[in-house]
Design an enzyme around this catalytic site. Structure first.
Site, PDB file in Angstrom:
ATOM      1  N   GLU A  93       4.208 -15.282  15.459  1.00  0.00           N
ATOM      2  CA  GLU A  93       3.789 -14.719  14.166  1.00  0.00           C
ATOM      3  C   GLU A  93       3.532 -15.871  13.199  1.00  0.00           C
ATOM      4  O   GLU A  93       4.366 -16.762  13.048  1.00  0.00           O
ATOM      5  CB  GLU A  93       4.859 -13.773  13.615  1.00  0.00           C
ATOM      6  N   GLY A 107       5.920  -7.924  11.140  1.00  0.00           N
ATOM      7  CA  GLY A 107       5.543  -6.539  10.847  1.00  0.00           C
ATOM      8  C   GLY A 107       4.078  -6.391  10.459  1.00  0.00           C
ATOM      9  O   GLY A 107       3.548  -5.280  10.458  1.00  0.00           O
ATOM     10  N   GLY A 108       3.421  -7.497  10.083  1.00  0.00           N
ATOM     11  CA  GLY A 108       1.979  -7.455   9.827  1.00  0.00           C
ATOM     12  C   GLY A 108       1.582  -6.660   8.600  1.00  0.00           C
ATOM     13  O   GLY A 108       2.357  -6.469   7.656  1.00  0.00           O
ATOM     14  N   THR A 109       0.344  -6.167   8.637  1.00  0.00           N
ATOM     15  CA  THR A 109      -0.275  -5.525   7.478  1.00  0.00           C
ATOM     16  C   THR A 109       0.482  -4.276   7.040  1.00  0.00           C
ATOM     17  O   THR A 109       0.801  -4.114   5.855  1.00  0.00           O
ATOM     18  CB  THR A 109      -1.730  -5.127   7.834  1.00  0.00           C
ATOM     19  N   HIS A 115       6.695  31.162   6.492  1.00  0.00           N
ATOM     20  CA  HIS A 115       6.314  31.452   5.113  1.00  0.00           C
ATOM     21  C   HIS A 115       7.423  30.975   4.181  1.00  0.00           C
ATOM     22  O   HIS A 115       8.587  31.169   4.488  1.00  0.00           O
ATOM     23  CB  HIS A 115       6.123  32.963   4.931  1.00  0.00           C
TER      24      HIS A 115
END
Ligand SMILES: Cc1cc2nc3c(=O)[nH]c(=O)nc-3n(C[C@H](O)[C@H](O)[C@H](O)COP(=O)(O)OP(=O)(O)OC[C@H]3O[C@@H](n4cnc5c(N)ncnc54)[C@H](O)[C@@H]3O)c2cc1C
Length: 460
Positions: A34, A39-41, A441
């Site tokens: 990395e 964890g990136g974007t 419902h």
């Protein structure tokens, strides 16, 4: 000195970390690399922080509407942007450290930090290290695209990444780009107190959606006081920090938008330009995406590309699904492919738009005979009770095969409700199965069977 592994993974976005775990669990030695934030974007500058900020913006909006619900708030509703950012940062950080901790705890998995480059089909360098493996998985994601727009080099601009550090609401935020990223930031900053203008080159917002969905989204945003400049064919930028000018017409210089900050939200660019793909012989397409087949294999045996960088998807769930496909094929003896999945995504305005499968326009273009069911959210009991009646739902089916082709739920809970339709599509059940289902419902989803009972040929 080089070091050998069974597998090398480049990038710790949405596919790399779970793949590292699967491979490690299967007894393989793994190197994962990395260059920036674990964890990136999604974790750091995309889904997670933006949705945390959307939640703050929703709280501000609801507080301002408190009187509608019989609740009195004495005094003004104010947004403390520093606290909004701190909340968002804490949520992102929890996720980021979770990813890193998980990776560092895996047996036989070495974590490297730095920029990775392919040096050959089996060789990757990171810093001074050379790593060798028979299997290389590329999960390098993308970044905000910066197009060559006249004047752009001379003005300061923000992207989704730099927006993460803004700790006060800009007096007037000008956003270039009227699609998902632009609209989410636009609505949230309007609710944080900014004046917002969205400049879009096309004739309508989110153009991949049906015109009536675009138009409902447009009505929502204008009702909250967001300015829209559509058909901005020739965008030219000028001014300086704090006084940005966007010229939005090719011929007429008087058509300008003046703001204090500029956010560029005009798409994404794969992080493939400095990856050594040529040295390894891996092909890219004209947009910079790595070319893969249906099993996410590149043209070089032993090299796969997963996530945004392969151009097969642009979402966290598509990147994660890429991981599942590759892992199943490699480790479980399965034969899964990308074409098995159904397009699905959400736009996180409030209310959100949940989408699955084809739009009505796409279904018509496919030459099928279709039926369409629709319902405005003003006729959904749950929406009325919640005081959130913006939007509409629509479902498109094939009149002959009775297959569900697609759906859009733009309204409260739309990002969740859409799964009722999506899962029926995955089950390949004909629409009468869902038409006859009994739902709870009061929910928004209880109207899905009703919509399917009211199918009719499209208006035109
Ligand atoms: C503002 C915004 C909001 C979004 N919201 C959503 C949403 O609500 N839902 C959704 O599904 N999607 C959303 N997305 C899209 C989503 O974030 C991406 O589709 C997803 O993160 C892609 O994951 P990935 O694994 O392909 O790559 P990424 O998450 O981008 O990770 C790639 C990683 O690789 C690293 N890397 C790159 N090159 C190298 C290299 N040479 N060496 C070492 N490391 C490298 C990067 O630093 C990065 O950490 C959003 C995106 C943005 C920008």
């Amino acid at each position: 000195m080089s070091k050998s592994y069974d597998a090398i993974i480049i990038g710790t976005g949405q596919a790399g970390p779970p793949l590292a775990k699967r491979l490690s669990d299967a007894g393989m030695s793994v190197a994962i690399i990395e260059r920036q934030l674990f964890g990136g974007t999604c974790v750091n500058t995309g889904c997670i922080p933006t949705k945390a900020m959307v939640a703050s913006a929703y709280a501000a909006h609801l507080a301002r509407r408190a009187r509608d619900f019989g609740v009195t708030i004495d005094g003004d509703v104010r947004v403390d942007m520093k606290s909004v950012q701190a909340r968002k940062a804490a949520i992102s950080e929890r996720s980021r450290t979770g990813v890193e901790k998980m990776l560092r705890g895996l047996p036989k998995c070495d974590v490297y930090t730095g920029h990775a480059r392919l040096r050959a089909a089996r060789e990757v360098t990171v810093g001074d290290e050379t790593l060798i493996a028979d299997r290389i998985f590329i999960n390098v994601g993308g970044r905000a695209a910066v197009p060559s727009m006249p004047g752009l080099n001379d003005v300061p601009f923000l992207t989704n990444s730099s927006m993460m550090h803004i700790d006060s609401a800009p007096p007037h935020l000008v956003i270039v780009g009227g699609s998902y990223v632009g609209l989410e930031f636009g609505q949230m900053f309007r609710r944080f107190g900014s004046e917002v203008t969205i400049v879009e080159m096309g004739p309508r917002l989110v153009q991949r959606e049906d015109p009536e969905v675009s138009s409902a989204i447009q009505d929502l945003l204008t009702s909250e006081g967001i300015n829209l400049r559509l058909n901005a064919k020739c965008i030219r930028l000028g001014g300086r920090a704090g006084a940005i000018v966007a010229h939005v017409d090719c011929d007429d210089d008087r058509r300008t938008v003046e703001g204090t900050h500029l956010l560029l939200a005009v798409g994404r660019q794969a992080n493939t330009d400095d990856l050594g793909l040529d040295a390894a012989g891996v092909s890219r397409d004209e947009r910079g995406n790595i070319v893969v087949n249906d099993r996410l294999e590149t043209n070089v045996p032993g090299i796969w590309a997963l996530g945004d960088c392969n151009g097969k998807g642009a979402f966290t769930h598509t990147a994660y699904n890429d991981f599942e496909i590759v892992a199943s094929n490699l480790l479980d003896g399965e034969s899964r492919s990308v074409s098995d999945r159904i397009s699905t995504y959400a736009l996180y305005t409030d209310p959100p738009l949940g989408r699955a499968g084809m739009t009505e326009t796409e279904a018509q273009r496919s030459g099928r005979t279709i039926l369409v069911g629709k319902r405005p959210m003003t006729r959904v009991g749950r929406a009325i009770e919640k005081g959130e009646t913006t939007g509409l739902m629509k479902i498109v089916v094939d009149a002959n095969s009775r297959e569900i082709l697609g759906a859009a739920v733009f309204g409260t809970g739309g990002d969740e409700v859409i799964h009722s339709v999506l899962d029926t599509m995955y089950a390949k059940a004909p629409y009468p199965v869902l038409q006859r289902a009994m739902h709870i419902h009061p929910t928004v989803a209880e109207l899905i069977p009703t919509i399917l009972q009211e199918l009719a040929p499209p208006a035109s």
